[in-house]
Design a protein around this motif. Structure first.
Motif, PDB file in Angstrom:
ATOM      1  N   GLU A  10     -12.602   8.223 -50.706  1.00 19.29           N
ATOM      2  CA  GLU A  10     -11.565   7.577 -51.517  1.00 19.29           C
ATOM      3  C   GLU A  10     -11.128   6.289 -50.836  1.00 19.29           C
ATOM      4  O   GLU A  10     -10.754   6.296 -49.664  1.00 19.29           O
ATOM      5  N   LEU A  11     -11.175   5.188 -51.563  1.00 20.89           N
ATOM      6  CA  LEU A  11     -10.781   3.902 -50.983  1.00 20.89           C
ATOM      7  C   LEU A  11      -9.263   3.813 -50.877  1.00 20.89           C
ATOM      8  O   LEU A  11      -8.559   4.181 -51.801  1.00 20.89           O
ATOM      9  N   HIS A  12      -8.785   3.316 -49.728  1.00 23.35           N
ATOM     10  CA  HIS A  12      -7.351   3.113 -49.568  1.00 23.35           C
ATOM     11  C   HIS A  12      -7.021   1.633 -49.444  1.00 23.35           C
ATOM     12  O   HIS A  12      -5.926   1.252 -49.081  1.00 23.35           O
ATOM     13  N   ASP A  13      -8.005   0.810 -49.720  1.00 25.83           N
ATOM     14  CA  ASP A  13      -7.838  -0.637 -49.653  1.00 25.83           C
ATOM     15  C   ASP A  13      -8.956  -1.188 -50.531  1.00 25.83           C
ATOM     16  O   ASP A  13      -9.875  -0.451 -50.883  1.00 25.83           O
ATOM     17  N   GLU A 129      -8.132   3.484 -54.379  1.00 25.10           N
ATOM     18  CA  GLU A 129      -8.113   4.761 -55.104  1.00 25.10           C
ATOM     19  C   GLU A 129      -9.372   5.020 -55.931  1.00 25.10           C
ATOM     20  O   GLU A 129      -9.440   5.994 -56.663  1.00 25.10           O
ATOM     21  N   LEU A 144     -17.592  15.113 -39.187  1.00 21.04           N
ATOM     22  CA  LEU A 144     -17.492  13.700 -39.567  1.00 21.04           C
ATOM     23  C   LEU A 144     -16.040  13.237 -39.520  1.00 21.04           C
ATOM     24  O   LEU A 144     -15.126  14.034 -39.705  1.00 21.04           O
ATOM     25  N   PRO A 145     -15.824  11.931 -39.277  1.00 23.89           N
ATOM     26  CA  PRO A 145     -14.443  11.437 -39.214  1.00 23.89           C
ATOM     27  C   PRO A 145     -13.769  11.492 -40.580  1.00 23.89           C
ATOM     28  O   PRO A 145     -14.432  11.444 -41.614  1.00 23.89           O
ATOM     29  N   LYS A 146     -12.454  11.598 -40.565  1.00 21.27           N
ATOM     30  CA  LYS A 146     -11.703  11.662 -41.821  1.00 21.27           C
ATOM     31  C   LYS A 146     -11.443  10.256 -42.360  1.00 21.27           C
ATOM     32  O   LYS A 146     -11.442  10.026 -43.556  1.00 21.27           O
ATOM     33  N   TRP A 147     -11.190   9.325 -41.455  1.00 20.64           N
ATOM     34  CA  TRP A 147     -10.913   7.941 -41.869  1.00 20.64           C
ATOM     35  C   TRP A 147     -12.029   7.041 -41.384  1.00 20.64           C
ATOM     36  O   TRP A 147     -12.368   7.062 -40.215  1.00 20.64           O
ATOM     37  N   ARG A 149     -14.010   2.941 -41.909  1.00 19.62           N
ATOM     38  CA  ARG A 149     -13.817   1.569 -42.386  1.00 19.62           C
ATOM     39  C   ARG A 149     -15.131   1.054 -42.934  1.00 19.62           C
ATOM     40  O   ARG A 149     -16.178   1.285 -42.355  1.00 19.62           O
ATOM     41  N   MET A 154     -13.570  -4.432 -43.729  1.00 19.24           N
ATOM     42  CA  MET A 154     -13.295  -3.223 -42.946  1.00 19.24           C
ATOM     43  C   MET A 154     -12.181  -2.400 -43.604  1.00 19.24           C
ATOM     44  O   MET A 154     -11.169  -2.073 -42.984  1.00 19.24           O
ATOM     45  N   SER A 155     -12.376  -2.082 -44.856  1.00 19.49           N
ATOM     46  CA  SER A 155     -11.347  -1.387 -45.619  1.00 19.49           C
ATOM     47  C   SER A 155     -11.310   0.088 -45.279  1.00 19.49           C
ATOM     48  O   SER A 155     -12.350   0.728 -45.146  1.00 19.49           O
ATOM     49  N   LYS A 156     -10.120   0.622 -45.176  1.00 20.34           N
ATOM     50  CA  LYS A 156      -9.973   2.028 -44.809  1.00 20.34           C
ATOM     51  C   LYS A 156     -10.296   2.931 -45.999  1.00 20.34           C
ATOM     52  O   LYS A 156      -9.920   2.629 -47.124  1.00 20.34           O
ATOM     53  N   GLU A 158     -10.881   7.327 -47.019  1.00 20.29           N
ATOM     54  CA  GLU A 158     -10.745   8.711 -46.578  1.00 20.29           C
ATOM     55  C   GLU A 158     -11.984   9.508 -46.981  1.00 20.29           C
ATOM     56  O   GLU A 158     -12.423   9.427 -48.125  1.00 20.29           O
TER      57      GLU A 158
ATOM     58  N   LYS B  67      -4.739  -8.104 -45.804  1.00 21.61           N
ATOM     59  CA  LYS B  67      -4.846  -7.949 -44.345  1.00 21.61           C
ATOM     60  C   LYS B  67      -4.765  -9.244 -43.552  1.00 21.61           C
ATOM     61  O   LYS B  67      -3.975  -9.363 -42.631  1.00 21.61           O
ATOM     62  N   VAL B 124      -7.316  -4.452 -36.128  1.00 15.74           N
ATOM     63  CA  VAL B 124      -7.628  -4.244 -37.533  1.00 15.74           C
ATOM     64  C   VAL B 124      -6.334  -3.996 -38.297  1.00 15.74           C
ATOM     65  O   VAL B 124      -5.510  -3.181 -37.884  1.00 15.74           O
ATOM     66  N   ASP B 126      -4.664  -3.453 -42.272  1.00 16.29           N
ATOM     67  CA  ASP B 126      -5.021  -3.125 -43.644  1.00 16.29           C
ATOM     68  C   ASP B 126      -4.028  -3.710 -44.618  1.00 16.29           C
ATOM     69  O   ASP B 126      -2.899  -4.016 -44.250  1.00 16.29           O
ATOM     70  N   THR B 127      -4.465  -3.838 -45.844  1.00 16.36           N
ATOM     71  CA  THR B 127      -3.577  -4.298 -46.891  1.00 16.36           C
ATOM     72  C   THR B 127      -2.344  -3.399 -46.922  1.00 16.36           C
ATOM     73  O   THR B 127      -2.452  -2.178 -46.865  1.00 16.36           O
ATOM     74  N   PHE B 129       1.228  -2.180 -48.855  1.00 15.83           N
ATOM     75  CA  PHE B 129       1.739  -2.038 -50.213  1.00 15.83           C
ATOM     76  C   PHE B 129       3.257  -1.888 -50.186  1.00 15.83           C
ATOM     77  O   PHE B 129       3.787  -1.204 -49.304  1.00 15.83           O
ATOM     78  N   GLU B 231      -9.245   6.732 -35.903  1.00  9.86           N
ATOM     79  CA  GLU B 231      -8.391   6.123 -36.922  1.00  9.86           C
ATOM     80  C   GLU B 231      -7.385   7.146 -37.432  1.00  9.86           C
ATOM     81  O   GLU B 231      -7.678   8.336 -37.491  1.00  9.86           O
ATOM     82  N   SER B 234      -3.924   5.927 -43.649  1.00  6.70           N
ATOM     83  CA  SER B 234      -3.923   4.555 -44.179  1.00  6.70           C
ATOM     84  C   SER B 234      -2.515   4.109 -44.550  1.00  6.70           C
ATOM     85  O   SER B 234      -1.615   4.922 -44.745  1.00  6.70           O
ATOM     86  N   LEU B 236      -1.724   2.902 -47.377  1.00  6.32           N
ATOM     87  CA  LEU B 236      -1.456   3.370 -48.741  1.00  6.32           C
ATOM     88  C   LEU B 236      -0.890   4.788 -48.731  1.00  6.32           C
ATOM     89  O   LEU B 236       0.140   5.068 -49.344  1.00  6.32           O
ATOM     90  N   PHE B 279      -7.053  15.555 -37.651  1.00  5.05           N
ATOM     91  CA  PHE B 279      -7.717  16.426 -36.669  1.00  5.05           C
ATOM     92  C   PHE B 279      -8.307  15.609 -35.525  1.00  5.05           C
ATOM     93  O   PHE B 279      -9.448  15.789 -35.128  1.00  5.05           O
TER      94      PHE B 279
END
Lengths: 235, 339
Positions: A10-13, A129, A144-147, A149, A154-156, A158, B67, B124, B126-127, B129, B231, B234, B236, B279
């Motif tokens: 899911e994109l957060h940016d 989103e 695997l990582p949760k967050w 980029r 380099m958009s965050k 999830e 950003k 880094v 981020d945008t 909001f 990381e 976010s 958001l 985690f």
């Protein structure tokens, strides 16, 4: 033992990379290349996943030249039998943004102008989103990582990982609705028909009809993935 | 030489590493507008349609702070200090024109120069909001450019016809004061000096957005710092959690601005809850623990001698790093010499 993870992203940016450049318009196709995902998930040159590469090609903060090293970086993943498929959009929206040379990473010196106006271009980006889906196939359990980029900004994003039940295999004619990297499948499967998604460095294919061995599940009808996918480059 | 007592040395590298080593520090900031800033492209304020909260699933339009519109003013503040204390000259390094590739700004915030290579940014952003929706966070202003006598009618200035009414009139949306943008600034692989360098830049930056407007005053309120091995959540998600929290506590006054103290309370509460879901290994400096750290950092950045020492340390580290790891230029020279 083969483990298949179904991953949702899911994109957060807003997400941007240039799939196509049409004059000053830079367009982002709602599909994420599997090479990009390997880097984003931290699978490349990692001690954790036993994919370290030689010092000469190691992944560093400083890059002396803009030359990708996909072969050097991704071959260790084959040795660990980790494979990531490209991600396709489950739902997404796009937005248009204007950028100026003045604050772009890919800086270009501006021509002297008489007026104080910046040079500009427009980017078509994928909005926050938006949802994507991809698969990770591995012989061992992966954490695997949760967050992560992703993209040029380099958009965050999830990552939600769901481990699928033990897959079964069968050799037959089948259709894979998920996008695939043709280089990684065409040497082990007979690819019959497909749609092309044009993008560098390797265009992807989707709605692929092919013959060969594939993974399937009793209770999950929409997942059929070819067996023996691995990163292949010119031999 | 170490500057800080409130933070353990294990969170920092002793020198700047050449590859990502998995140490992260996240600065939790709430950016508060104190005037009427402009964040726009295409002559329209930047905004994005996203879900209001994590629980509240309705979609709203939020103002966004892209950003680079956050990191550029911050790095410019750092560059200003480096020049002020003689660690960088305007000739050898000019932002987006010529990067010297060996000072804290270039190494920490990165650069890209076609044939000389690129340094990935360790910072880094981020945008960000806005907590409340676009409709409640902006105002439309009518702008005009009157003559010196204060009217829009000409008295014959510059050869114009007397009594002619000027057409110099326009409309522009501005972001209101007291709009809150929760934003996490991430620094990868910090040394103690680079941590302080970035920290100081965030604390000192007071203007964001279109520089020509003179109205972009924004205050950065730091509510904590999180050291982690990866990381974290976010902007958001954090903003949405704050929205939910404030809605639950009936502190989302419509159409009035939010109360600053209530925003910080909700921000602290929601980041603590969100961090429970992560985690990764992390150590959070929020609340009293952060107050002690902030006090210590401010005692360094507000004292000229200490500040100079810190900048010098950051500069020495950058120079040492550049000497060993950035060989692009020298290699080219060697090649040229060989030919």
């Amino acid at each position: 033992m083969t483990i298949i993870y179904r991953c949702e992203l899911e994109l957060h940016d807003s997400l941007y990379y240039a799939t196509r450049e049409i004059g000053r318009l830079y367009e982002t196709e709602p599909i994420i290349h599997n090479y990009a995902l390997c880097y984003a998930l931290g699978l490349v040159d990692s001690e954790k996943y036993v994919t370290t590469v030689s010092e000469e090609h190691s992944y560093r903060y400083f890059c002396p030249e803009q030359v990708p090293k996909y072969e050097e970086h991704l071959t260790p993943l084959n040795q660990q039998v980790i494979y990531v498929t490209p991600a396709s959009s489950i739902s997404h929206t796009s937005i248009l943004n204007t950028w100026k040379y003045a604050n772009n990473n890919y800086h270009v010196e501006m021509e002297k102008t008489q007026k104080n106006i910046p040079s500009f271009g427009r980017t078509k980006e994928i909005a926050p989103e938006s949802l994507f889906e991809f698969f990770v196939i591995s012989q061992t359990e992966l954490k695997l990582p949760k967050w992560i980029r992703i993209g040029k900004w380099m958009s965050k994003a999830e990552v939600t990982v769901k481990k699928l039940p033990q897959p079964k295999t069968k050799t037959d004619l089948f259709i894979c609705i998920h996008p695939l990297n043709p280089l990684d499948v065409m040497f082990t499967n007979q690819v019959i028909s497909y749609d092309v998604v044009n993008m560098p460095p390797v265009s992807l294919i989707k709605n692929v009809q092919m013959r060969g061995q594939y993974y399937y599940f009793d209770d999950i009808n929409d997942v059929k993935l070819p067996v023996r996918m691995q990163y292949r480059f010119q031999d | 030489m170490s500057f800080l007592k409130t933070v353990e040395a294990k969170f920092f590298h002793s020198e700047i590493p050449y590859k990502p080593m998995g140490k992260y520090v996240h600065f939790l900031t709430i950016r508060v507008t104190e005037s009427y800033p402009l964040f726009q492209t295409d002559s329209e304020l930047n905004k994005s349609r996203v879900r209001a909260g994590i629980k509240d699933k309705i979609t709203i339009s939020r103002l966004t702070m892209f950003k680079r519109k956050q990191s550029t003013p911050e790095r410019l503040v750092g560059r200003e200090l480096l020049r002020n204390y003689g660690l960088m000259s305007a000739e050898e390094c000019e932002y987006n024109v010529k990067f010297a590739m060996n000072n804290p700004d270039c190494i920490i915030y990165g650069f890209a120069i076609g044939d000389s290579g690129s340094e990935k940014s360790k910072v880094v952003v981020d945008t960000a909001f806005s907590i409340k929706s676009f409709d409640e966070s902006h105002e439309t202003f009518t702008l005009n450019a009157p003559f010196e006598n204060g009217t829009m009618a000409s008295k014959g200035e510059n050869g114009s016809k007397v009594g002619e009414v000027t057409s110099r009139i326009n409309q522009q949306d501005h972001i209101k004061p007291q709009v809150f943008f929760p934003s996490i600034v991430t620094l990868k692989d910090p040394t103690e000096a680079s941590f302080l360098y970035v920290f100081n830049n965030i604390l000192r930056t007071r203007h964001y957005g279109a520089q020509t407007t003179r109205t972009g005053r924004v205050r950065n309120e730091l509510i904590g710092v999180i050291f982690a091995d990866g990381e974290i959540v976010s902007n958001l998600r954090w903003t949405q959690a704050i929205y939910d929290h404030m809605k639950n506590n009936n502190t989302l006054y419509s159409p009035d601005p939010l109360n600053e103290d209530e925003v910080f309370t909700s921000a602290k509460a929601s980041i603590s809850t969100l961090m429970e879901d992560e985690f990764i290994v992390h150590e959070d400096f929020v609340g009293d623990k952060f107050a002690a750290l902030l006090k210590e950092v401010k005692s360094i950045t507000a004292n000229e001698e200490e500040l100079k020492k810190m900048l010098k340390k950051a500069d020495d580290e950058a120079k040492a790093y550049a000497k060993v790891h950035i060989k692009g230029k020298d290699k080219d020279k060697d090649k040229a010499a060989a030919k």
